[in-house]
Design an enzyme around this catalytic site. Structure first.
Site, mmCIF file in Angstrom:
data_model
loop_
_atom_site.group_PDB
_atom_site.id
_atom_site.type_symbol
_atom_site.label_atom_id
_atom_site.label_comp_id
_atom_site.label_asym_id
_atom_site.label_seq_id
_atom_site.Cartn_x
_atom_site.Cartn_y
_atom_site.Cartn_z
ATOM 1 N N GLU A 495 0.829 -1.255 -0.358
ATOM 2 C CA GLU A 495 -0.147 -0.423 0.157
ATOM 3 C C GLU A 495 0.544 1.726 -0.011
ATOM 4 O O GLU A 495 0.831 1.950 0.867
ATOM 5 C CB GLU A 495 -0.661 -0.042 1.170
ATOM 6 C CG GLU A 495 -2.775 -0.904 0.524
ATOM 7 C CD GLU A 495 -3.418 -1.264 1.856
ATOM 8 O OE1 GLU A 495 -3.818 0.601 2.521
ATOM 9 O OE2 GLU A 495 -4.121 -1.811 1.609
HETATM 10 C C1 LIG Z 1 2.787 -9.592 0.394
HETATM 11 C C2 LIG Z 1 2.135 -8.680 -0.680
HETATM 12 C C3 LIG Z 1 0.887 -8.148 -0.839
HETATM 13 C C4 LIG Z 1 0.711 -7.083 -1.328
HETATM 14 N N1 LIG Z 1 -0.322 -7.550 -1.567
HETATM 15 C C5 LIG Z 1 -1.056 -6.774 -3.243
HETATM 16 C C6 LIG Z 1 -2.833 -6.527 -3.611
HETATM 17 O O1 LIG Z 1 -3.482 -7.620 -2.738
HETATM 18 N N2 LIG Z 1 -2.886 -6.034 -4.948
HETATM 19 C C7 LIG Z 1 -2.382 -5.173 -4.896
HETATM 20 O O2 LIG Z 1 -2.402 -4.741 -6.430
HETATM 21 N N3 LIG Z 1 -1.040 -5.549 -4.939
HETATM 22 C C8 LIG Z 1 -0.546 -5.568 -3.872
HETATM 23 N N4 LIG Z 1 1.087 -6.217 -3.248
HETATM 24 C C9 LIG Z 1 1.931 -4.759 -4.442
HETATM 25 C C10 LIG Z 1 2.747 -4.324 -3.420
HETATM 26 O O3 LIG Z 1 1.577 -2.743 -3.285
HETATM 27 C C11 LIG Z 1 3.780 -3.504 -4.147
HETATM 28 O O4 LIG Z 1 4.838 -4.622 -3.500
HETATM 29 C C12 LIG Z 1 4.000 -1.577 -3.492
HETATM 30 O O5 LIG Z 1 3.633 -0.916 -4.441
HETATM 31 C C13 LIG Z 1 5.892 -1.706 -4.157
HETATM 32 O O6 LIG Z 1 5.836 -2.105 -5.664
HETATM 33 P P1 LIG Z 1 7.286 -3.074 -5.665
HETATM 34 O O7 LIG Z 1 6.999 -3.904 -4.358
HETATM 35 O O8 LIG Z 1 7.267 -3.947 -6.834
HETATM 36 O O9 LIG Z 1 9.124 -1.788 -5.406
HETATM 37 P P2 LIG Z 1 9.502 -1.282 -6.340
HETATM 38 O O10 LIG Z 1 8.383 -0.291 -7.171
HETATM 39 O O11 LIG Z 1 10.435 -2.351 -7.556
HETATM 40 O O12 LIG Z 1 10.010 -0.093 -5.741
HETATM 41 C C14 LIG Z 1 11.035 -1.145 -5.465
HETATM 42 C C15 LIG Z 1 11.546 0.076 -3.799
HETATM 43 O O13 LIG Z 1 11.804 1.373 -4.805
HETATM 44 C C16 LIG Z 1 11.068 2.472 -4.138
HETATM 45 N N5 LIG Z 1 10.733 3.763 -5.069
HETATM 46 C C17 LIG Z 1 10.273 2.967 -5.938
HETATM 47 N N6 LIG Z 1 9.509 4.653 -6.534
HETATM 48 C C18 LIG Z 1 10.322 5.306 -5.788
HETATM 49 C C19 LIG Z 1 10.287 7.377 -5.590
HETATM 50 N N7 LIG Z 1 9.839 7.406 -6.425
HETATM 51 N N8 LIG Z 1 11.008 7.149 -4.539
HETATM 52 C C20 LIG Z 1 11.609 6.982 -4.150
HETATM 53 N N9 LIG Z 1 11.620 5.551 -3.675
HETATM 54 C C21 LIG Z 1 10.762 4.973 -5.175
HETATM 55 C C22 LIG Z 1 9.970 1.885 -3.597
HETATM 56 O O14 LIG Z 1 9.685 2.506 -2.114
HETATM 57 C C23 LIG Z 1 10.520 0.640 -3.216
HETATM 58 O O15 LIG Z 1 11.521 0.388 -1.785
HETATM 59 C C24 LIG Z 1 1.839 -6.416 -2.288
HETATM 60 C C25 LIG Z 1 2.965 -7.046 -2.470
HETATM 61 C C26 LIG Z 1 3.065 -7.438 -1.476
HETATM 62 C C27 LIG Z 1 5.083 -7.992 -1.239
#
Ligand SMILES: Cc1cc2nc3c(=O)[nH]c(=O)nc-3n(C[C@H](O)[C@H](O)[C@H](O)COP(=O)(O)OP(=O)(O)OC[C@H]3O[C@@H](n4cnc5c(N)ncnc54)[C@H](O)[C@@H]3O)c2cc1C
Length: 814
Positions: A495
């Site tokens: 989230e």
């Molecule tokens: C266990 C789990 C449950 C989940 N449940 C759902 C669900 O039910 N439905 C759904 O749709 N999604 C779900 N998600 C997805 C979740 O919301 C995403 O994992 C999250 O939005 C981050 O995306 P990512 O993991 O690809 O990280 P990335 O987007 O690859 O980010 C990696 C890092 O980069 C940082 N970052 C990215 N952009 C910026 C920026 N502009 N400035 C500074 N830092 C930045 C992030 O903070 C993070 O630390 C779930 C994820 C997990 C792991």
């Protein structure tokens, strides 16, 4: 000289109190009259005054002469706002945080928000089904043996409406307040984070909420009763391999076309998606899907790219690939990927029907501001409270060097952090629920609590692990910490991952939404009617200038006086915190304007600067929530150390953010000057002292109001399968036995606080204690041993693949 002095003082006083330009003009006129009578004002002064007063107070004249050139410069400076950015910025409402942002918080407003309370039905649910499902759940069995909740627990959750807390009563839901949802989730989380996540997700952003807000009548009547009865399990799929934080970039598509649906030709969409990380997906029956809708043949109108759209897809639809699981950090709630390729569904599957085609992003942003404020902040708060309560009890029971480890100064430091953070997190969660229950959709507040309460929770569990030593590390049915430690990064990531939330969202959205004039200035650039645009800009920019001057004056005065004379709603030992928040609030507002003026749109990319401004806003919110809670609960004297700790820590953190901001200011000289002006006598705030740490640590190790308020509403029943409840019982038993132990050692001499059962027998024989006292010692010994004991296993039990184990044993034996 007298006139000049009078003018300067009256301008400063008026600016301090935020009076309008017209009021300032009138007072200036009055002072000039006095000056004329004193013979100090020349006709030239009157001429200058007349020209300026006319120019500044007649908006059309002011707009034409002063605002027009400013407006054209501003236009060049401001980057274009995309529609997704605009939706994100405009989503939700602003609330108490806007007061904090604007430099002059009205503390009466804060104190007059109602205290959150459970209704009778909500309390009955807490005492009945919530208590029962906690009793039914064994976290070790869930996380290690089954990698799932038991079928009985699943059935119980469905039957008792746990998935329907947000669904309205007319559809068979529980229609609970946000506060009730938060208390339910906290209690569930104190037993099992898998249980809390499983219940939290359907009640957060997802099909239920989207349907209620935007669904058609048919969709609501079909799905909501089924969701309420647990006949449908929903999930919501936005994230995919290519789009995580940048969710607006999803490559998943739907092409509007005619197609065959159950033997009929209907208008529909051909969907292709690849999603991952979707909570509840492996067991879902209905998939909420976000994708980009395209209409190349113009079935829905002139637009080809309609944008992000949300639809509900029954999982049983042929071609939906779903069911595989991810394995999130040994906290195995149901979570997995889903795919579909060229799958045709009717257009009516769009949530809200075809008129909501392309409205998905706005829908998600609007709903996110509520769900994000409830689920993860609640489970984060529960994690911090469990860590604090357990660490207090453990450090009192566990002895080394003949002393409870909690008596050692080194342990007092993490204990104090745990106590202060537990009180503050719960307070912030309560204030946020109050806002949501008042009808707010507080997008900035929800980002603040999402980030800070999950972050503090992660740090708290690390503190708790350090205090527990090996006891925290060795996993098994008696370990009440390790799964929380393992799973903490999940709450950090979902989230809105925390780094992104801190760097972009809190201040990015906060500055624009909470500032009284910035959004109006930005929107004026997008106004197509030139006349209206200039008038709008003129109003906003002159309001803005007055606002900035007011905050400058307030900041200078507060810096010079240490904010000693500023307003506070109370007269006790918490008054200085209100005063210092007045000061920080004015500083934040001023620095915000200076940063925006010097960087313009570039501030968005200077994430480390905007993150620090967001930190100041966040700490102000957290500290004000702490003071609000303290006030709501009748200002109990026993809680005062926790309040002091939370406020001092929050103010200190805000100061660090301010100092780092000024040290890294884009114009270094300006940063230095501002630092001297805002903190002329040096940095005003200190970390909580060792003495205060000691008081908080002691409170955590002593039965009484502090522990009661930290433990209130957690599942603490002393029964097998609930190690937290057993620890609490052992804590009570050990403390009850201590006076008996002291009595014995007075006669028998110094002993170590071990083998209390043997000591009881010896003392009973010697007639030093009575049988009742002997029982107290025996009970304490059982609890003490259970507390310090860790689990061990037959090697076979730990090997997931038993065949490999058998091979290894065979090789060893041959
Ligand atoms: C266990 C789990 C449950 C989940 N449940 C759902 C669900 O039910 N439905 C759904 O749709 N999604 C779900 N998600 C997805 C979740 O919301 C995403 O994992 C999250 O939005 C981050 O995306 P990512 O993991 O690809 O990280 P990335 O987007 O690859 O980010 C990696 C890092 O980069 C940082 N970052 C990215 N952009 C910026 C920026 N502009 N400035 C500074 N830092 C930045 C992030 O903070 C993070 O630390 C779930 C994820 C997990 C792991």
């Amino acid at each position: 000289m007298i006139t000049l002095l009078l003018l300067l003082i009256s301008w400063a006083v008026l600016a301090y109190h935020g009076f309008s330009l017209l009021a300032i003009t009138r007072v200036t006129l009055l002072v000039l009259v006095v000056g004329t009578l004193l013979g100090e004002v020349s006709p030239a002064c009157w001429l200058v005054f007349a020209v300026l007063a006319t120019l500044l107070n007649l908006p059309p004249l002011r707009a034409a002469s002063l605002s027009r050139p400013l407006f054209s410069a501003y236009r060049k400076l401001m980057p274009e706002m995309s529609s997704t950015e605009r939706d994100a910025i405009e989503a939700g409402t602003t609330w108490w945080e806007a007061e904090l942002f604007r430099g002059k918080p009205d503390w009466q407003t804060l104190h007059h928000y109602p205290r959150p309370q459970l209704s009778e039905a909500e309390q009955a649910f807490m005492d009945g089904p919530v208590e029962e499902v906690c009793r039914m759940t064994n976290d070790w069995e869930v996380t290690h043996e089954r990698a799932d909740l038991s079928p009985e627990v699943w059935d119980y959750l469905k039957k008792h409406g746990f998935f329907a807390m947000i669904i309205e009563k007319q559809y068979g839901g529980l229609a609970f307040s946000a506060y009730a949802q938060s208390r339910v989730l906290q209690k569930l989380c104190s037993t099992s984070s898998v249980l809390a996540s499983t219940v939290g997700v359907p009640n957060s952003l997802g099909p239920g909420e989207l349907l209620q807000a935007y669904g058609t009548r048919e969709q609501k009547e079909h799905y909501l009763p089924r969701l309420a009865r647990g006949e449908e399990i929903p999930c919501f799929a936005l994230t995919g391999p290519e789009a995580g934080s940048d969710a607006g970039a999803i490559p998943d598509v739907g092409i509007v076309c005619m197609g065959d649906w159950q033997g009929e030709q209907v208008l529909g969409m051909r969907l292709t998606w690849d999603k991952r990380y979707i909570t509840l997906a492996p067991v879902a029956t209905v998939l909420g899907l976000a994708f980009k809708l395209q209409d190349p043949e113009g079935w829905l109108g002139d637009e080809t790219d309609l944008g992000i759209t949300c639809a509900l897809i029954p999982v049983a639809t042929p071609g939906v690939k779903i069911g595989r699981r991810h394995f999130p950090l040994n906290v195995p709630f149901q979570n997995g990927p889903t795919q579909g390729r060229d799958l045709f569904v009717p257009i009516d599957f769009i949530i809200g029907g075809r008129q909501m085609a392309g409205q998905g992003w706005r829908m998600l942003m609007e709903c996110l501001s509520v769900g994000r404020g409830i689920t993860l902040p609640s489970t984060g708060t529960a994690g911090t409270r469990v860590s604090a309560l357990a660490s207090g009890a453990y450090s009192r029971i566990r002895r080394q060097f003949r002393l409870p480890i909690g008596r050692m100064e080194g342990i007092e430091a993490p204990l104090a952090r745990l106590g202060g953070n537990a009180y503050l997190s719960d307070a912030a969660s309560m204030l946020t629920m109050t806002g949501i229950d008042l009808g707010e959709k507080p997008s900035v507040v929800s980002a603040i609590v999402k980030y800070h309460l999950t972050d503090r929770s992660q740090r708290s569990i690390i503190d708790a692990m350090d205090i527990h030593g090996g006891k925290g590390i060795c996993m098994g049915p008696n370990n009440y910490l390790a799964r929380g430690y393992q799973g903490a990064p999940i709450a950090i990531t979902v989230e809105g991952a925390n780094i992104l939330t801190r760097s972009m969202i809190i201040y990015g959205q906060g500055a624009i939404r909470c500032h009284p004039y910035v959004l109006a200035e930005m929107l004026s650039v997008q106004e197509p009617d030139a006349g209206k645009a200039l008038a709008q800009f003129d109003r906003a920019v002159f309001g803005h200038i007055g606002f900035a001057i007011g905050n400058l004056v307030r900041s200078l005065w507060f810096g010079f006086t240490g904010a000693r004379f500023s307003q506070t709603p109370v007269r006790d030992e918490t008054a200085p915190y209100y005063r210092q928040m007045n000061r920080l609030s004015a500083n934040l507002s001023l620095l915000s304007d200076v940063a925006m003026a010097s960087l313009g749109g570039e501030l968005k990319r200077r994430e480390r600067l905007s993150a620090r401004l967001g930190d100041v806003l966040s700490q102000l919110y957290l500290v004000s929530a702490t003071l609000k809670r303290f006030n709501d609960e009748g200002r109990p004297a026993e809680i005062v150390p926790l309040v002091h700790w939370a406020c001092q820590d929050g103010l200190y953190r805000a100061q660090i953010a301010l100092v780092e901001l000024l040290d890294n200011f884009p114009a270094p000289m300006l940063g230095k000057v501002l630092k001297v002006l805002l903190m002329p006598w040096g940095t005003p705030f200190k970390r909580p002292s060792d003495k205060l740490d000691h008081r908080v640590a002691r409170a955590l190790q002593t039965p009484g109001p502090a522990r009661e308020c930290i433990g209130a509403g957690l599942y603490l029943a002393a029964e097998e399968g609930n190690p937290l409840g057993m620890l609490e019982q052992a804590f009570v038993d050990v403390l009850a036995a201590e006076p008996v132990f002291d009595k014995i050692t007075q006669t028998l001499g110094r002993r170590s606080f071990t083998q209390l059962d043997r000591l009881a027998a010896e003392a009973l024989n010697a007639g030093i204690i009575d049988p009742e006292e002997a029982v107290l010692l025996e009970r304490a010994e059982v609890g003490r041993l259970r507390t310090i004991k860790v689990d061990d296993f037959d090697p076979r039990e730990l090997v997931a693949n038993k065949a490999l184990f058998n091979d290894a044993m065979l090789n060893r034996n041959t």
